[in-house]
Scaffold this motif. Structure first.
Motif: not given
Length: 351
Positions: A54-57, A64-69, A215-218, A221-224
């Protein structure tokens, strides 16, 4: 050698020069998950590995929240008014997003996270001194154009790349993304992320860029393992001589919903009352505890909310000097039962 051949060689050398140069701002993460898929595949209940990537946001949602960077500012006091964000798919320029002259872009502090999203409304409440390091701007054809031009844009798993240019059109960073580093491998159920602490040594060709599906973190900070922005953000300090330090919970703990947990902190030159808040989304949003903390005793008994949260934090801040605050060093976990809490603490992952 023909003129065309010479021109081609010079173009390649120029690209290599840019990719090998440290930048003032870098690409940190982007979402390549297809609109009909989930992070790491599967369905709403479970991913292809039986977990719940999942994503943190956003949580676990289709697309997964659509188009974003996401970008991270490296240089302190950076002014990016009028800068241009070139978006490529399969080496073809698809869209150029232009940042406006809005003052929000005028004085960015090192460690700031910027997200550009088609679907999430703009949030420019940005205040690093108070612990808010995130700016989100919405870019789509129906946007307001206050912070970034009105234009929709794609983010995908088809060799997506981003190039950043300054107001004069000079390349600052990139192109970066799949096809540069990593060369391939970002699928339609994955995200692209920097698996390192952002700093001036990161270039578009850095081998620390990789794909991920856990995991993703919109906007965070990145999470791996764990991405640290503390070194960059040390440029912003609270009032001299005054400080707060969260002692507990301070990261990696696991609590069950409904637990009574002692939030503990220590104060230096802070005698005024403090506010105790918690976040269940890795610091994207904060909720004051209820009942509110009174005074500044160094301890508060917190009723853990009835919600699963793999990325929870606690923040303690001065009620009269909001720039004086501290946050848990790392996220902790809120799980559904005491047994799950014990298993999470023992094995190091949520059930």
């Amino acid at each position: 050698m023909s003129i065309n051949r010479i021109a081609s060689v010079l173009a390649v050398l120029a690209l290599l020069s840019v990719n090998g140069r440290a930048a003032d701002i870098i690409l940190n993460e982007y979402n390549a998950v297809d609109s009909n898929d989930f992070l790491n595949g599967g369905n709403a209940s479970a991913d292809d590995d039986g977990g719940r990537a999942s994503d943190s946001y956003f949580g676990r949602v289709r697309g997964n929240g659509g188009d974003w960077f996401e970008l991270v500012v490296i240089k302190d006091h950076l002014d990016i008014r009028g800068w241009q964000l070139d978006i490529y798919e399969n080496k073809i320029l698809d869209e150029t997003l232009v940042l406006t002259a809005n003052p929000i872009w005028q004085d960015l502090r090192a460690g700031t996270i910027i997200t550009v999203s088609e679907d999430v409304p703009s949030d420019v409440s940005y205040n690093p001194a108070a612990g808010d390091w995130w700016i989100n701007v919405q870019a789509n054809n129906n946007g307001d154009g206050l912070y970034i031009e009105k234009s929709s844009f794609p983010v995908s798993a088809t060799n997506w790349q981003l190039r950043i240019r300054d107001k004069a059109g000079q390349i600052v960073f990139g192109p970066a993304g799949e096809g540069i580093s990593p060369v391939s491998g970002v699928s339609g159920t994955e995200i692209f992320r920097l698996e390192a602490d952002p700093d001036a040594t990161i270039t578009a060709a850095s081998t620390d860029y990789d794909d991920g599906a856990d995991f993703s973190t919109f906007g965070a900070p990145n999470r791996w393992a764990s991405q640290g922005l503390g070194k960059l953000r040390s440029v912003v300090t609270p009032a001299a001589g005054a400080s707060l330090k969260v002692l507990a919970p301070n990261g990696d703990e696991a609590f069950a919903m409904g637990d009574i947990v002692d939030v503990k902190w220590e104060s230096t030159s802070v005698t005024e009352p403090v506010r105790v808040e918690f976040s269940i989304d890795n610091g994207h949003s904060w909720t004051e505890t209820y009942p509110a903390n009174v005074g500044n005793t160094g301890s508060y008994k917190w009723l853990v909310p009835l919600v699963d949260a793999p990325q929870a934090l606690v923040r303690v801040s001065s009620k009269t000097r909001p720039a004086v605050y501290d946050v848990s060093d790392k996220p902790f976990t809120i799980v559904s039962s005491p047994m799950a809490s014990a298993m999470t603490s023992f094995f190091g992952f949520s059930l």
